[in-house]
Design a protein around this motif. Structure first.
Motif, PDB file in Angstrom:
ATOM      1  N   ASP A 114       3.298   1.980  -7.195  1.00 18.70           N
ATOM      2  CA  ASP A 114       4.418   2.529  -6.431  1.00 18.70           C
ATOM      3  C   ASP A 114       5.749   2.389  -7.158  1.00 18.70           C
ATOM      4  O   ASP A 114       5.939   1.498  -7.999  1.00 18.70           O
ATOM      5  CB  ASP A 114       4.547   1.816  -5.089  1.00 18.70           C
ATOM      6  N   ALA A 115       6.666   3.258  -6.803  1.00 23.17           N
ATOM      7  CA  ALA A 115       8.047   3.199  -7.276  1.00 23.17           C
ATOM      8  C   ALA A 115       8.980   3.460  -6.105  1.00 23.17           C
ATOM      9  O   ALA A 115       8.708   4.324  -5.265  1.00 23.17           O
ATOM     10  CB  ALA A 115       8.291   4.227  -8.376  1.00 23.17           C
TER      11      ALA A 115
ATOM     12  N   ALA B   5       0.836  -1.190   0.000  1.00 23.92           N
ATOM     13  CA  ALA B   5       0.000   0.000   0.000  1.00 23.92           C
ATOM     14  C   ALA B   5       0.867   1.234   0.000  1.00 23.92           C
ATOM     15  O   ALA B   5       1.998   1.236   0.462  1.00 23.92           O
ATOM     16  CB  ALA B   5      -0.888  -0.017   1.253  1.00 23.92           C
ATOM     17  N   SER B   6       0.307   2.336  -0.528  1.00 29.13           N
ATOM     18  CA  SER B   6       1.061   3.590  -0.563  1.00 29.13           C
ATOM     19  C   SER B   6       0.158   4.746  -0.231  1.00 29.13           C
ATOM     20  O   SER B   6      -1.009   4.767  -0.616  1.00 29.13           O
ATOM     21  CB  SER B   6       1.666   3.794  -1.958  1.00 29.13           C
ATOM     22  N   THR B   7       0.670   5.711   0.477  1.00 31.65           N
ATOM     23  CA  THR B   7      -0.101   6.899   0.810  1.00 31.65           C
ATOM     24  C   THR B   7      -0.041   7.937  -0.281  1.00 31.65           C
ATOM     25  O   THR B   7      -0.797   8.898  -0.275  1.00 31.65           O
ATOM     26  CB  THR B   7       0.450   7.533   2.096  1.00 31.65           C
ATOM     27  N   GLY B   8       0.891   7.770  -1.238  1.00 32.63           N
ATOM     28  CA  GLY B   8       1.055   8.763  -2.289  1.00 32.63           C
ATOM     29  C   GLY B   8       2.132   9.772  -1.969  1.00 32.63           C
ATOM     30  O   GLY B   8       2.581  10.498  -2.838  1.00 32.63           O
ATOM     31  N   GLU B   9       2.549   9.838  -0.703  1.00 28.65           N
ATOM     32  CA  GLU B   9       3.611  10.746  -0.308  1.00 28.65           C
ATOM     33  C   GLU B   9       4.941   9.999  -0.292  1.00 28.65           C
ATOM     34  O   GLU B   9       5.009   8.861   0.152  1.00 28.65           O
ATOM     35  CB  GLU B   9       3.326  11.318   1.083  1.00 28.65           C
TER      36      GLU B   9
ATOM     37  N   VAL C 214      16.523   6.026  -0.360  1.00 27.26           N
ATOM     38  CA  VAL C 214      15.446   5.395  -1.123  1.00 27.26           C
ATOM     39  C   VAL C 214      14.124   6.051  -0.744  1.00 27.26           C
ATOM     40  O   VAL C 214      13.761   6.091   0.437  1.00 27.26           O
ATOM     41  CB  VAL C 214      15.376   3.880  -0.868  1.00 27.26           C
ATOM     42  N   GLN C 215      13.416   6.559  -1.728  1.00 26.48           N
ATOM     43  CA  GLN C 215      12.122   7.189  -1.513  1.00 26.48           C
ATOM     44  C   GLN C 215      11.046   6.388  -2.237  1.00 26.48           C
ATOM     45  O   GLN C 215      11.191   6.070  -3.412  1.00 26.48           O
ATOM     46  CB  GLN C 215      12.131   8.634  -2.012  1.00 26.48           C
ATOM     47  N   THR C 216       9.978   6.065  -1.535  1.00 26.75           N
ATOM     48  CA  THR C 216       8.863   5.333  -2.134  1.00 26.75           C
ATOM     49  C   THR C 216       7.716   6.298  -2.392  1.00 26.75           C
ATOM     50  O   THR C 216       7.319   7.054  -1.504  1.00 26.75           O
ATOM     51  CB  THR C 216       8.392   4.196  -1.206  1.00 26.75           C
ATOM     52  N   THR C 217       7.194   6.267  -3.597  1.00 25.61           N
ATOM     53  CA  THR C 217       6.141   7.187  -3.975  1.00 25.61           C
ATOM     54  C   THR C 217       5.236   6.546  -5.012  1.00 25.61           C
ATOM     55  O   THR C 217       5.555   5.496  -5.578  1.00 25.61           O
ATOM     56  CB  THR C 217       6.740   8.497  -4.539  1.00 25.61           C
ATOM     57  N   VAL C 218       4.099   7.166  -5.263  1.00 27.17           N
ATOM     58  CA  VAL C 218       3.191   6.717  -6.316  1.00 27.17           C
ATOM     59  C   VAL C 218       3.590   7.404  -7.614  1.00 27.17           C
ATOM     60  O   VAL C 218       3.690   8.628  -7.663  1.00 27.17           O
ATOM     61  CB  VAL C 218       1.723   7.054  -5.977  1.00 27.17           C
ATOM     62  N   TYR C 219       3.862   6.611  -8.652  1.00 31.50           N
ATOM     63  CA  TYR C 219       4.224   7.217  -9.936  1.00 31.50           C
ATOM     64  C   TYR C 219       3.058   7.286 -10.912  1.00 31.50           C
ATOM     65  O   TYR C 219       3.090   8.049 -11.884  1.00 31.50           O
ATOM     66  CB  TYR C 219       5.392   6.455 -10.582  1.00 31.50           C
ATOM     67  N   HIS C 220       2.008   6.503 -10.642  1.00 27.43           N
ATOM     68  CA  HIS C 220       0.869   6.481 -11.576  1.00 27.43           C
ATOM     69  C   HIS C 220      -0.343   5.908 -10.867  1.00 27.43           C
ATOM     70  O   HIS C 220      -0.218   5.051  -9.992  1.00 27.43           O
ATOM     71  CB  HIS C 220       1.218   5.630 -12.798  1.00 27.43           C
TER      72      HIS C 220
END
Length: 287
Positions: free
Chosen positions: A52-53, A22-26, A38-44
């Motif tokens: 996520d990416a 799951a991802s919060t988008g931030e 390392v930064q995890t974020t939503v790319y699309h």
């Protein structure tokens, strides 16, 4: 003989997909043992699904860096970006921004959804604000894929006006048309996986097998491709060589390495292979 697999038979052969994180988008930042940020974020976001990416950033503050999108394998049914984490960090250690992505998978999403998602990752990195955020040169973006991810990478690399400047494909299937079955001896399991990816029940009645086959799309404007496979692995070596030969004939820079044995996908990454890939990427994505 071509296997006329039914949808039920395909489901029995293919593995159950793993759940995506799951991802919060931030963006969420972590520091690895390799001292890479390392930064995890939503790319699309598509079909109500957030993709996520993991963005692996070099420690130096150099602007306009090259980037490599990393696409995992898993037969289009399982796997996640986490399997590409080591490569992501290794690229960052060499001054290249690594971007390991998730993408839509079976059973809900067949071709062209995974390729569309990879293209969305390219488009995301090319956005001026994203490129500035990660200090990326939009003209120096490459892609590396393993197994199913190699098919996706080869597909993106052979698109007209491809958005990448270099590609690396580890164990790609190049020809998914009926003629592709004459390239070596694919196993029934491999055929079933490809049929499921194409959304077909039989290979000789599957129009999308042509646009989905990188071999059928090769042209002189394609991205340079580093290709690798095993001599006796899941993907017949003839598939990989056919793509290499077609790229050469079209005047596209390409390298081919076939290791003896049954190594497939990421298992092909011996130290020598890994260094050859880094050298290829450095040469093709240099400023």
């Amino acid at each position: 003989m071509i296997q006329r697999a039914t949808t039920a038979a395909l489901a029995a052969i293919l593995l159950v997909g793993l759940s995506a994180c799951a991802s919060t988008g931030e963006p969420r930042s972590t520091t690895s043992a390799a001292a890479v940020d390392v930064q995890t974020t939503v790319y699309h976001e598509v079909d109500g699904k957030k993709l996520d990416a993991d963005v692996c950033l070099p420690r130096n503050a150099h602007k306009d860096r090259a980037a490599m999108i990393l696409v995992h394998g898993g037969g289009f049914t399982e796997g996640s970006r986490s399997s590409m984490r080591k490569l992501c960090e290794q690229f960052a250690q060499r001054g290249v921004v690594g971007v390991a992505i998730d993408y839509r998978m079976l059973p809900d999403f067949a071709y062209p959804a995974p390729v569309d998602d990879a293209n969305s990752a390219v488009a995301w990195l090319k956005q001026p604000d994203i490129a500035a955020q990660y200090a990326i040169d939009p003209a120096r973006i490459g892609m590396l894929g393993s197994s199913a991810g190699a098919i996706i990478t080869a597909s993106v690399a052979t698109e007209p006006d491809t958005g990448i400047a270099a590609g690396v494909a580890l164990s790609p299937v190049a020809d998914m048309t009926p003629s592709g079955l004459t390239l070596g001896t694919p196993s029934p399991e491999a055929i079933a996986t490809i049929l499921a990816y194409l959304g077909c029940t039989k290979i000789d009645d599957c129009p999308q097998s042509v646009p989905a086959s990188p071999l059928k799309a090769v042209s002189k404007g394609d991205a340079p491709l580093f290709l690798a496979g095993g001599s006796r692995e899941l993907v017949p070596r003839q598939q990989v060589k056919a793509l290499h030969d077609a790229l050469q004939a079209a005047g596209v820079p390409t390298e081919l390495t076939v290791l003896a044995g049954e190594r497939h996908g990421l298992a092909l990454l011996t130290d020598k292979m890994r260094n050859a890939i880094f050298d290829f990427v450095k040469a093709r994505l240099q400023s």
